[in-house]
Design a protein around this motif. Structure first.
Motif, PDB file in Angstrom:
ATOM      1  N   ASP A   1       0.838  -1.209   0.000  1.00 26.57           N
ATOM      2  CA  ASP A   1       0.000   0.000   0.000  1.00 26.57           C
ATOM      3  C   ASP A   1       0.871   1.256   0.000  1.00 26.57           C
ATOM      4  O   ASP A   1       0.592   2.234  -0.728  1.00 26.57           O
ATOM      5  CB  ASP A   1      -0.921   0.015   1.219  1.00 26.57           C
ATOM      6  CG  ASP A   1      -2.064  -0.979   1.119  1.00 26.57           C
ATOM      7  OD1 ASP A   1      -2.311  -1.508   0.010  1.00 26.57           O
ATOM      8  OD2 ASP A   1      -2.704  -1.231   2.163  1.00 26.57           O
ATOM      9  N   SER A   2       1.933   1.237   0.830  1.00 25.54           N
ATOM     10  CA  SER A   2       2.831   2.390   0.874  1.00 25.54           C
ATOM     11  C   SER A   2       3.567   2.565  -0.451  1.00 25.54           C
ATOM     12  O   SER A   2       3.721   3.693  -0.956  1.00 25.54           O
ATOM     13  CB  SER A   2       3.833   2.231   2.016  1.00 25.54           C
ATOM     14  OG  SER A   2       3.194   2.261   3.277  1.00 25.54           O
ATOM     15  N   TYR A   3       4.031   1.464  -1.025  1.00 21.94           N
ATOM     16  CA  TYR A   3       4.779   1.516  -2.286  1.00 21.94           C
ATOM     17  C   TYR A   3       3.937   2.134  -3.400  1.00 21.94           C
ATOM     18  O   TYR A   3       4.410   2.994  -4.160  1.00 21.94           O
ATOM     19  CB  TYR A   3       5.217   0.110  -2.665  1.00 21.94           C
ATOM     20  CG  TYR A   3       5.929  -0.002  -3.985  1.00 21.94           C
ATOM     21  CD1 TYR A   3       7.282   0.307  -4.099  1.00 21.94           C
ATOM     22  CD2 TYR A   3       5.252  -0.418  -5.135  1.00 21.94           C
ATOM     23  CE1 TYR A   3       7.944   0.203  -5.321  1.00 21.94           C
ATOM     24  CE2 TYR A   3       5.900  -0.529  -6.354  1.00 21.94           C
ATOM     25  CZ  TYR A   3       7.245  -0.218  -6.437  1.00 21.94           C
ATOM     26  OH  TYR A   3       7.891  -0.319  -7.656  1.00 21.94           O
ATOM     27  N   HIS A   4       2.680   1.709  -3.493  1.00 24.36           N
ATOM     28  CA  HIS A   4       1.803   2.206  -4.548  1.00 24.36           C
ATOM     29  C   HIS A   4       1.156   3.547  -4.178  1.00 24.36           C
ATOM     30  O   HIS A   4       0.557   4.194  -5.046  1.00 24.36           O
ATOM     31  CB  HIS A   4       0.717   1.179  -4.857  1.00 24.36           C
ATOM     32  CG  HIS A   4       1.240  -0.084  -5.468  1.00 24.36           C
ATOM     33  ND1 HIS A   4       1.838  -0.129  -6.701  1.00 24.36           N
ATOM     34  CD2 HIS A   4       1.254  -1.364  -4.993  1.00 24.36           C
ATOM     35  CE1 HIS A   4       2.205  -1.374  -6.971  1.00 24.36           C
ATOM     36  NE2 HIS A   4       1.866  -2.139  -5.955  1.00 24.36           N
ATOM     37  N   GLY A   5       1.276   3.937  -2.896  1.00 17.22           N
ATOM     38  CA  GLY A   5       0.666   5.178  -2.437  1.00 17.22           C
ATOM     39  C   GLY A   5       1.688   6.220  -2.066  1.00 17.22           C
ATOM     40  O   GLY A   5       2.277   6.881  -2.927  1.00 17.22           O
ATOM     41  N   ALA A   6       1.941   6.367  -0.767  1.00 14.41           N
ATOM     42  CA  ALA A   6       2.780   7.464  -0.265  1.00 14.41           C
ATOM     43  C   ALA A   6       4.199   7.435  -0.823  1.00 14.41           C
ATOM     44  O   ALA A   6       4.813   8.496  -1.017  1.00 14.41           O
ATOM     45  CB  ALA A   6       2.809   7.424   1.265  1.00 14.41           C
ATOM     46  N   TRP A   7       4.757   6.243  -1.073  1.00 10.41           N
ATOM     47  CA  TRP A   7       6.120   6.176  -1.591  1.00 10.41           C
ATOM     48  C   TRP A   7       6.189   6.508  -3.085  1.00 10.41           C
ATOM     49  O   TRP A   7       7.270   6.750  -3.622  1.00 10.41           O
ATOM     50  CB  TRP A   7       6.723   4.790  -1.374  1.00 10.41           C
ATOM     51  CG  TRP A   7       6.854   4.371   0.048  1.00 10.41           C
ATOM     52  CD1 TRP A   7       6.636   5.113   1.171  1.00 10.41           C
ATOM     53  CD2 TRP A   7       7.234   3.062   0.508  1.00 10.41           C
ATOM     54  NE1 TRP A   7       6.857   4.370   2.296  1.00 10.41           N
ATOM     55  CE2 TRP A   7       7.225   3.102   1.928  1.00 10.41           C
ATOM     56  CE3 TRP A   7       7.579   1.887  -0.119  1.00 10.41           C
ATOM     57  CZ2 TRP A   7       7.545   1.995   2.711  1.00 10.41           C
ATOM     58  CZ3 TRP A   7       7.898   0.767   0.643  1.00 10.41           C
ATOM     59  CH2 TRP A   7       7.880   0.827   2.052  1.00 10.41           C
ATOM     60  N   ASN A   8       5.067   6.404  -3.772  1.00 13.30           N
ATOM     61  CA  ASN A   8       5.009   6.689  -5.209  1.00 13.30           C
ATOM     62  C   ASN A   8       6.024   5.849  -5.992  1.00 13.30           C
ATOM     63  O   ASN A   8       6.715   6.333  -6.904  1.00 13.30           O
ATOM     64  CB  ASN A   8       5.242   8.180  -5.472  1.00 13.30           C
ATOM     65  CG  ASN A   8       4.825   8.599  -6.866  1.00 13.30           C
ATOM     66  OD1 ASN A   8       3.930   7.994  -7.466  1.00 13.30           O
ATOM     67  ND2 ASN A   8       5.484   9.626  -7.401  1.00 13.30           N
ATOM     68  N   GLY A   9       6.126   4.564  -5.604  1.00 11.89           N
ATOM     69  CA  GLY A   9       7.016   3.651  -6.311  1.00 11.89           C
ATOM     70  C   GLY A   9       8.478   3.771  -5.950  1.00 11.89           C
ATOM     71  O   GLY A   9       9.326   3.110  -6.570  1.00 11.89           O
ATOM     72  N   ASP A  10       8.814   4.597  -4.973  1.00 10.71           N
ATOM     73  CA  ASP A  10      10.218   4.791  -4.555  1.00 10.71           C
ATOM     74  C   ASP A  10      10.539   3.816  -3.428  1.00 10.71           C
ATOM     75  O   ASP A  10      10.267   4.089  -2.257  1.00 10.71           O
ATOM     76  CB  ASP A  10      10.420   6.235  -4.098  1.00 10.71           C
ATOM     77  CG  ASP A  10      11.844   6.497  -3.621  1.00 10.71           C
ATOM     78  OD1 ASP A  10      12.707   5.602  -3.769  1.00 10.71           O
ATOM     79  OD2 ASP A  10      12.073   7.591  -3.071  1.00 10.71           O
ATOM     80  N   LEU A  11      11.135   2.676  -3.769  1.00  5.63           N
ATOM     81  CA  LEU A  11      11.367   1.629  -2.779  1.00  5.63           C
ATOM     82  C   LEU A  11      12.437   2.015  -1.764  1.00  5.63           C
ATOM     83  O   LEU A  11      12.515   1.411  -0.686  1.00  5.63           O
ATOM     84  CB  LEU A  11      11.747   0.308  -3.468  1.00  5.63           C
ATOM     85  CG  LEU A  11      11.784  -0.931  -2.588  1.00  5.63           C
ATOM     86  CD1 LEU A  11      10.466  -1.136  -1.839  1.00  5.63           C
ATOM     87  CD2 LEU A  11      12.128  -2.171  -3.402  1.00  5.63           C
ATOM     88  N   SER A  12      13.241   3.018  -2.043  1.00  6.49           N
ATOM     89  CA  SER A  12      14.229   3.446  -1.047  1.00  6.49           C
ATOM     90  C   SER A  12      13.552   3.902   0.245  1.00  6.49           C
ATOM     91  O   SER A  12      14.171   3.888   1.314  1.00  6.49           O
ATOM     92  CB  SER A  12      15.104   4.570  -1.597  1.00  6.49           C
ATOM     93  OG  SER A  12      14.355   5.772  -1.778  1.00  6.49           O
TER      94      SER A  12
END
Length: 457
Positions: free
Chosen positions: A438-449
């Motif tokens: 959820d975070s990866y596709h949401g708040a992180w906007n695909g930024d796995l760092s």
């Protein structure tokens, strides 16, 4: 991974099958001497560039080990290399690519277990801050390819790294890219061991689901919620899996010893060195016919070494090891032993858990195990009941078991609160991996760092 240690008794030669089985029976303890052992691994990285440190480099794993000696940890050597530390909180050891593990001391209650975890994490963070190192609580390296990862200077790992590609496609991933949390518990008799083994093996997929925390591989989602658990499905089928014979009539110490005799060897340790015995038979060793040590028969230490080289979902030594959970944050490290202690250390709870699973077929066990790495709590148990539904029942049983134990801390809290993170997962229906996605596709906007900010200790 087990840190090798010997005692005078274990250096005695094995004379018969009774010696092998005797190692299990010597583990029997009355209930008032049952203890809790908790092991947890975490990934180490340089905070500036997120690179995994090698053993030798400045500020690397050796420096981390040396830094921890200020807290009273004593070095354990293999040759000239410090490969572990010993102290009152157990052992600190190195997994093959430098994953950092605390194998905690045997403790009376979960309050002590969680305090031990806190001491360890505080110590490694203090040393890590000085060295520029961070520690990541996940079940799988989220962004590293195998070629980027260092290898620790331990003889047994060299043998295993060479052998793994011969017997499966993901053994190197298991060794280099995974972290786990594990609970070790006691038994009072062979019958008690059998029931605890059967219950914990049946419910191991539920634990895997609740702790699923490895949804990323090489920088992107991998299609699984516990990829770490998936890796075990093709690591080495001769030494992994659900062990159907555990649920058969007549299972006990002798049957487990027979299983271990059929597990191919990795090594023999002699004169401070590991001798490559990968793929050879311990049965031949018992007859003095091991090709790499002709005419020599094993000691009890050789048997205990061999027991540490099988990796089923539950493992028997002189205690039982529950091995199904992904690595995770502090509250999950405390929650795993709470889950198993609640189920297995109170007789009423153990009986209730057994009643829940005793009618499951071998096909049921395997189907659940196969489904959980990908869909976690959505996997279906017998009669179409989801693991989320089953999990609520199991957590209620574990809660009642902890309440009956009535182990309190200085302010009167029982051990039941350590189950709270698992109750939240069941209530929400979302395992840790799903929240990360959820975070990866949401708040992180695909930024796995960003995972390093959210999942570091």
């Amino acid at each position: 991974m087990t840190t090798r240690a010997t005692t005078e008794d274990l250096e005695l030669p094995m004379e018969s099958r009774a010696d092998m089985i005797g190692l299990f029976s010597k583990g029997e303890k009355p209930k008032d001497r049952w203890r809790i052992g908790t092991e947890h691994e975490k990934f180490v990285y340089f905070t500036d560039d997120k690179r995994a440190p090698s053993y030798e480099e400045k500020g690397g794993i050796h420096a981390l080990m040396i830094g921890l000696t200020r807290y009273g940890w004593e070095p354990i050597y293999e040759g000239e290399n410090i490969i572990a530390l010993g102290g009152p909180d157990g052992n600190i050891s190195l997994e093959p690519a430098g994953q950092f593990e605390l194998s905690g001391a045997p403790l009376d209650n979960l309050h002590e277990t969680c305090a031990e975890t806190g001491r360890h994490l505080q110590q490694v963070k203090e040393v890590g801050d000085q060295l520029g190192l961070g520690f990541l609580g996940l079940g799988l390296w989220p962004d590293k390819i195998r070629a980027e990862l260092p290898i620790m200077p331990k003889g047994r790992y060299k043998i295993m790294l060479e052998h793994m590609p011969r017997v499966g496609t993901m053994g190197l991933d298991m060794m280099l890219r995974t972290c786990t949390i594990q609970t070790n518990l006691d038994y009072s008799s062979e019958a008690d061991m059998v029931k605890k083994f059967q219950v914990s093996l049946a419910l191991q997929p539920l634990a895997t689901a609740l702790f699923a925390n490895s949804p990323f591989l090489e920088g992107k989602p991998n299609g699984f919620l516990s990829y770490r658990s998936h890796i075990w499905t093709d690591t080495d089928r001769a030494r992994t899996g659900m062990l159907p014979f555990v649920f058969e009539d007549g299972f006990g110490y002798e049957r487990y010893a027979d299983y271990m005799l059929d597990v191919p060897m990795y090594f023999v340790f002699r004169d401070g060195k590991y001798i490559d015995a990968a793929g050879l038979s311990f049965r031949d060793f018992l007859k003095g016919e091991l090709s790499v040590l002709p005419g020599e028969k094993p000691t009890l230490t050789d048997w205990t070494d061999h027991l540490s080289t099988a990796f089923p979902e539950v493992r028997l030594k002189s205690f039982l090891e529950m091995r199904g959970a992904d690595g995770g944050p502090w509250n999950k490290i405390c929650a795993l032993p709470a889950f198993w202690v609640g189920l297995l250390y109170d007789q009423t709870a153990l009986d209730a858990a057994w009643d829940l699973v005793k009618h499951w077929t071998i096909e049921d066990h395997q189907r659940i195990r196969d489904d959980v790495p990908r869909i976690a709590l959505e996997a279906k148990g017998p009669r179409g009941r989801s693991l989320r539904e089953l999990g609520k029942i199991v957590l209620d049983i574990a809660d009642a078991g902890l309440k009956a134990r009535n182990r309190t801390n200085a302010i009167g809290d029982t051990e039941q609160g350590f189950l709270d993170p698992l109750r939240e997962i069941i209530s929400s229906g979302k395992v840790p991996a799903q929240r990360l996605l959820d975070s990866y596709h949401g708040a992180w906007n695909g930024d796995l760092s960003r995972v390093y900010d959210d999942m570091s200790f």
